[in-house]
Design a protein around this motif. Structure first.
Motif, PDB file in Angstrom:
ATOM      1  N   MET A 180       0.836  -1.199   0.000  1.00 11.21           N
ATOM      2  CA  MET A 180       0.000   0.000   0.000  1.00 11.21           C
ATOM      3  C   MET A 180       0.872   1.249   0.000  1.00 11.21           C
ATOM      4  N   TRP A 181       1.952   1.217   0.785  1.00 15.04           N
ATOM      5  CA  TRP A 181       2.888   2.338   0.829  1.00 15.04           C
ATOM      6  C   TRP A 181       3.539   2.551  -0.530  1.00 15.04           C
ATOM      7  N   MET A 182       3.924   1.472  -1.210  1.00 14.17           N
ATOM      8  CA  MET A 182       4.499   1.582  -2.544  1.00 14.17           C
ATOM      9  C   MET A 182       3.541   2.295  -3.487  1.00 14.17           C
ATOM     10  N   LYS A 183       2.285   1.880  -3.455  1.00 12.50           N
ATOM     11  CA  LYS A 183       1.282   2.393  -4.393  1.00 12.50           C
ATOM     12  C   LYS A 183       0.899   3.838  -4.093  1.00 12.50           C
ATOM     13  N   LEU A 231       9.883  -7.176 -14.231  1.00 11.44           N
ATOM     14  CA  LEU A 231       9.771  -5.725 -14.136  1.00 11.44           C
ATOM     15  C   LEU A 231       9.850  -5.060 -15.510  1.00 11.44           C
ATOM     16  N   PRO A 232       9.219  -3.897 -15.657  1.00  9.82           N
ATOM     17  CA  PRO A 232       9.307  -3.153 -16.916  1.00  9.82           C
ATOM     18  C   PRO A 232      10.550  -2.272 -16.968  1.00  9.82           C
ATOM     19  N   GLU A 287       1.588  -8.790  -7.185  1.00  7.44           N
ATOM     20  CA  GLU A 287       0.971  -7.539  -6.740  1.00  7.44           C
ATOM     21  C   GLU A 287       1.983  -6.400  -6.797  1.00  7.44           C
ATOM     22  N   ALA A 288       3.205  -6.674  -6.345  1.00  4.28           N
ATOM     23  CA  ALA A 288       4.245  -5.645  -6.358  1.00  4.28           C
ATOM     24  C   ALA A 288       4.570  -5.209  -7.787  1.00  4.28           C
ATOM     25  N   VAL A 289       4.672  -6.184  -8.699  1.00  6.20           N
ATOM     26  CA  VAL A 289       4.993  -5.876 -10.094  1.00  6.20           C
ATOM     27  C   VAL A 289       3.901  -5.025 -10.725  1.00  6.20           C
ATOM     28  N   GLU A 290       2.635  -5.327 -10.438  1.00  3.46           N
ATOM     29  CA  GLU A 290       1.527  -4.552 -11.010  1.00  3.46           C
ATOM     30  C   GLU A 290       1.560  -3.106 -10.523  1.00  3.46           C
ATOM     31  N   ILE A 291       1.897  -2.915  -9.256  1.00  5.66           N
ATOM     32  CA  ILE A 291       1.999  -1.550  -8.719  1.00  5.66           C
ATOM     33  C   ILE A 291       3.118  -0.788  -9.424  1.00  5.66           C
ATOM     34  N   LEU A 331      10.780   4.648 -14.848  1.00  7.29           N
ATOM     35  CA  LEU A 331      11.413   3.698 -13.951  1.00  7.29           C
ATOM     36  C   LEU A 331      12.794   3.376 -14.509  1.00  7.29           C
ATOM     37  N   VAL A 332      13.825   3.734 -13.766  1.00  7.09           N
ATOM     38  CA  VAL A 332      15.195   3.607 -14.270  1.00  7.09           C
ATOM     39  C   VAL A 332      15.677   2.161 -14.182  1.00  7.09           C
ATOM     40  N   ALA A 333      15.674   1.591 -12.965  1.00  4.20           N
ATOM     41  CA  ALA A 333      16.217   0.250 -12.757  1.00  4.20           C
ATOM     42  C   ALA A 333      15.908  -0.203 -11.338  1.00  4.20           C
ATOM     43  N   CYS A 334      16.081  -1.502 -11.100  1.00  6.18           N
ATOM     44  CA  CYS A 334      16.048  -2.072  -9.761  1.00  6.18           C
ATOM     45  C   CYS A 334      17.442  -2.627  -9.469  1.00  6.18           C
TER      46      CYS A 334
END
Length: 338
Positions: free
Chosen positions: A186-189, A287-288, A244-248, A260-263
């Motif tokens: 939730m915090w991520m989103k 990840l995208p 769920e994390a990937v969709e956010i 989004l630069v990188a992970c």
């Protein structure tokens, strides 16, 4: 030690020359170390790391040091030490790192830093880093310590995630929960990715990671007070809420005003580089964005190497849309175009 410092200094000077070609007014520079798996301040890994951090600080201008986690390695299983003893060791190691860098240190909790696969109480890591070794605005809960840092000169936000979360230390066969948890998602989103800045994600465990070994095998674990056993599959982790994390993250990346630069991750003890959606050896980067994994910083005594240490200097160049990973020590530089 003299020859070690001499070799490291030469590698740092070479890295500094490369930096001069990359740096612009909006650049961000971060030395990165990960997966120390040390035992205490006098362990050989610390004797390797601290001089390098001091030399980097003396020779290179940078914004902060990134520690991608797993500072200690299975001490509970090997030594059966108490939580108080482990906390004292953390304090000694973190204190030495801070003294060596003289810059902010961005800490990401790994699966051996608790909460995680050594089964110390869920608030163990938080009690160490709260207000001292993490961002003062960080969220501290049963998902660990997660936060973000904005760098206005680069219009960039670092999002620091915590994985895994929670440990059932009381059960007959303890099991960690490999997931971000509902609160962190939730915090991520709603908070971390609610921005029009470029985003770099820091996560100890890569998003493609999954355990592929024998699901029924067991290993000894330590609850902080007694020895138990747990399934190796539980200790080595399948991220249960990864979708769920990937969709956010995709929702953020799909917005027209964001990038989004990188992970950046550690955990696997191997260097690897993953394009968005890339598949290899039975794994897939969901990840995208690019995923860049840095190997364990300190090599074991049995490995042959020229220098015996591996650190990256990450250089994010928003104006050029480049992220360069310049290697200090053993290994190769890496570059991605964003």
């Amino acid at each position: 030690m003299y020859h070690y410092v001499e070799k490291v200094t030469a590698s740092i000077e070479e890295a500094k020359e490369k930096l001069e070609h990359f740096i612009t007014e909006d650049s961000l520079v971060f030395p990165i170390f990960t997966d120390l798996h040390t035992e205490d301040i006098d362990h050989m890994h610390m004797k390797k790391l601290i001089p390098v951090l001091e030399l980097i600080t003396d020779h290179i201008d940078y914004d902060a040091t990134i520690n991608l986690g797993d500072n200690f390695g299975m001490l509970g299983r090997n030594l059966h030490i108490t939580n108080d003893d482990l906390k004292a060791r953390f304090e000694r190691v973190f204190g030495a790192v801070y003294a060596a860098t003289k810059h902010p240190v961005i800490n990401v909790n790994g699966n051996h830093d608790a909460p995680g696969t050594d089964f110390f109480n869920p608030d163990f890591w938080n009690s160490i880093v709260r207000g001292r070794y993490g961002n003062t605005m960080a969220v501290y809960d049963d998902s660990g310590c997660y936060y973000y840092i904005d760098y206005e000169k680069a219009n960039t936000r670092l999002v620091i995630l915590s994985l895994p979360h929670d440990s059932d230390v009381e059960s007959e066969m303890p099991t960690p929960i490999w997931g971000f948890g509902k609160k962190q998602l939730m915090w991520m989103k709603e908070t971390a990715l609610n921005t029009d800045k470029d985003v770099i994600i820091l996560s100890h465990v890569p998003f493609f990671y999954k355990y592929t070994g024998d699901m029924e095998s067991t290993r000894e674990v330590w609850t902080g007070s007694e020895a138990r056993v747990s399934y190796a599959s539980a200790l080595c982790g399948l991220i249960e809420d990864i979708d769920e994390a990937v969709e956010i993250i995709k929702e953020y990346d799909n917005r027209p005003d964001t990038k989004l630069v990188a992970c950046l991750s550690g955990h696997t003890h191997e260097d690897s580089f993953w394009l968005p959606g890339e598949e290899k050896d039975g794994y897939r980067n969901p990840l995208p964005c690019h995923q860049v994994v840095t190997t364990a910083t300190c090599l074991t005594q049995n490995e042959e190497s020229e220098i015996g240490i591996k650190l990256d200097i990450a250089v994010w160049n928003p104006s050029k849309r480049e992220l360069n990973m310049i290697r200090i020590g053993d290994g190769e530089d890496r570059k991605l175009i964003c």
